[in-house]
Design a protein around this motif. Structure first.
Motif, PDB file in Angstrom:
ATOM      1  N   LYS A 386       0.829  -1.201   0.000  1.00 18.85           N
ATOM      2  CA  LYS A 386       0.000   0.000   0.000  1.00 18.85           C
ATOM      3  C   LYS A 386       0.872   1.263   0.000  1.00 18.85           C
ATOM      4  O   LYS A 386       0.616   2.211  -0.750  1.00 18.85           O
ATOM      5  CB  LYS A 386      -0.913  -0.012   1.222  1.00 18.85           C
ATOM      6  CG  LYS A 386      -1.822   1.192   1.321  1.00 18.85           C
ATOM      7  CD  LYS A 386      -2.691   1.096   2.563  1.00 18.85           C
ATOM      8  CE  LYS A 386      -3.569   2.339   2.713  1.00 18.85           C
ATOM      9  NZ  LYS A 386      -4.408   2.264   3.947  1.00 18.85           N
ATOM     10  N   GLN A 387       1.922   1.258   0.847  1.00 19.94           N
ATOM     11  CA  GLN A 387       2.817   2.407   0.901  1.00 19.94           C
ATOM     12  C   GLN A 387       3.549   2.616  -0.417  1.00 19.94           C
ATOM     13  O   GLN A 387       3.722   3.748  -0.882  1.00 19.94           O
ATOM     14  CB  GLN A 387       3.821   2.231   2.038  1.00 19.94           C
ATOM     15  CG  GLN A 387       3.187   2.308   3.427  1.00 19.94           C
ATOM     16  CD  GLN A 387       4.195   2.065   4.539  1.00 19.94           C
ATOM     17  OE1 GLN A 387       5.375   1.852   4.263  1.00 19.94           O
ATOM     18  NE2 GLN A 387       3.724   2.099   5.784  1.00 19.94           N
ATOM     19  N   GLN A 390       1.222   4.075  -2.872  1.00 22.24           N
ATOM     20  CA  GLN A 390       0.987   5.480  -2.550  1.00 22.24           C
ATOM     21  C   GLN A 390       2.132   6.360  -3.027  1.00 22.24           C
ATOM     22  O   GLN A 390       1.914   7.466  -3.539  1.00 22.24           O
ATOM     23  CB  GLN A 390       0.783   5.641  -1.042  1.00 22.24           C
ATOM     24  CG  GLN A 390      -0.545   5.110  -0.527  1.00 22.24           C
ATOM     25  CD  GLN A 390      -0.664   5.205   0.975  1.00 22.24           C
ATOM     26  OE1 GLN A 390       0.350   5.326   1.668  1.00 22.24           O
ATOM     27  NE2 GLN A 390      -1.897   5.130   1.491  1.00 22.24           N
TER      28      GLN A 390
END
Length: 457
Positions: A386-387, A390
């Motif tokens: 997810k990071q 992002q």
């Protein structure tokens, strides 16, 4: 509601409640001498919890059936065998439509409740060790194959299930109490193992002291004896002990005026005896043991007095018991603290069973811990992904913003990916062969310029 006066107690609370609805015969005794307020005619008597897992459903069915005049009339003339055999259940076809509709609704609610409980139980064991027969047994008080309609078969099954379950209820309570006592002793011994020798001796000494203190109590009269009943007559009823009369005593303690002493009415007679042994304020007195003592007293009287074994004492049975020799003998009652409740072998077997359960729980806990760690690992992995997504999204947003502002996007090292026209540095690209400033096309090799001052032959 008076089903109780027609049926044995164990058969019904179902029967109990309905028969209590009949008009009671007035008691011809003088209650002006009795301390406190007596039972008020017409006052609703709260029925004790049966202990059955379908207790609320049982009571709701009773309340609905009470409202039908035809069913109540049939009940008044029914005997025990008619009710147990299912003959009374067939009268359900003649009750009003409103009653049947309400019974249908109650059954649907009960089926839904049972299904929800079974699903929760199956989810909790996670498909391991499921006792399917035990799960299906929960439907023995109704016909689950037709979950929408309350039929005569449902009433028949409810009566038979309540009869069977209540007959075994006392036995189950005794077994649970025995396990309770063994668990107490097991935990005490396990605690002693954690102490050093000096503390262990002090703890053992304290245990023996409390045990002796508990056993130091006044004489307990034999349940159902003349001395025991006269004590109730004098201290609880406030009457002259010299005027004790068994017939008056019976009518006085037939609280619901149905002509019987049921199990709850009998148990209420032993309160004075139990108070001699148990006090909730004393650390050494166990209230669980007090209730077991009460149960044992009631069973003893039932065995001595209840001739037809219907778990109800009639006036005739009660008076006959007062004529026996045992009624006059002033022997005392052997309380629980004077008995051996379990053997060492039974305790050892119980502890082995506990050990097995603890091992199973430990294994399950280890499996759950592994599952937790795996879920945490997957969670961390998803967080990292997810990071990363992002960050990529942020970079793309920044490049898009630069393009919108007219700035070229930067390369990995921060350099420009292309130069706008007219901003090339000198020497960055070879000039046009004609001498212009345009760069050469790819693959073109610049030829040396021809000198005009040289003349070829």
């Amino acid at each position: 509601m008076k089903w109780l006066s027609v049926l044995p107690q164990q058969c019904l609370l179902l029967m109990t409640c309905l028969l209590m609805a009949l008009e009671a015969v007035p008691i011809d005794i003088d209650k002006t001498k009795v301390k406190g307020e007596g039972h008020v005619e017409g006052e609703k008597v709260e029925n004790p919890d049966t202990g059955l897992y379908y207790d609320e459903y049982l009571r709701q069915v009773i309340d609905v059936l009470e409202t039908d005049k035809h069913f109540r009339e049939k009940l008044q003339t029914a005997d025990i065998e008619e009710i147990k055999s299912g003959k009374l259940s067939r009268e359900l076809d003649l009750v009003s439509h409103h009653v049947r509709t309400r019974l249908d609704e109650l059954k649907r609610q009960e089926v839904a409740r049972l299904r929800m409980l079974i699903k929760a139980k199956m989810d909790s064991v996670q498909d391991t060790g499921i006792d399917h027969q035990a799960l299906l047994k929960q439907f023995e008080h109704l016909n689950h194959q037709n979950p929408d309609k309350f039929e005569p078969k449902d009433l028949d099954m409810l009566i038979k299930a309540a009869t069977s379950d209540l007959e075994n209820y006392d036995k189950t309570r005794h077994e649970e109490f025995k396990k309770y006592e063994m668990m107490k002793e097991h935990e005490r011994r396990e605690y002693l193992k954690t102490l050093d020798e000096e503390k262990r001796k002090r703890e053992e000494s304290k245990f023996e002291e409390m045990k002796k203190k508990h056993g130091d109590h006044p004489k307990v009269h034999h349940p159902g004896s003349k001395d025991q009943l006269k004590e109730v007559w004098e201290e609880a009823d406030g009457l002259d002990p010299n005027e004790f009369d068994p017939k008056t005593f019976f009518k006085l303690h037939d609280v619901n005026n149905d002509g019987f002493l049921d199990e709850q009415e009998l148990e209420a007679l032993f309160t004075k005896e139990l108070e001699k042994v148990y006090d909730p304020k004393n650390e050494e007195d166990d209230m669980v043991e007090m209730e077991e003592e009460r149960l044992r007293m009631r069973e003893h009287v039932m065995n001595e007095v209840d001739i037809n074994k219907d778990r109800l004492v009639t006036l005739e049975e009660f008076l006959r018991a007062t004529e026996k020799k045992e009624f006059l003998e002033p022997d005392s009652w052997e309380t629980l603290d004077q008995q051996q409740l379990f053997t060492e072998d039974e305790l050892k077997e119980f502890e082995n069973h506990i050990s097995q359960q603890e091992d199973e729980l430990r294994k399950k806990a280890e499996e759950l811990q592994k599952q937790k760690e795996e879920l945490q690992r997957q969670h961390d992995q998803l967080q990292a992904q997810k990071q990363e997504l992002q960050q990529v999204h942020v970079v793309k947003q920044m490049e898009q913003k630069k393009l919108q502002q007219g700035n070229p996007p930067a390369g990995p090292g921060g350099e420009l990916k292309f130069q706008p026209p007219g901003e090339h540095k000198v020497g960055d690209a070879p000039k046009h062969p004609v001498g212009g400033d345009q760069p050469l096309p790819p693959g073109h090799v610049q030829e040396p310029a021809v000198r005009t001052d040289q003349v070829h032959p």
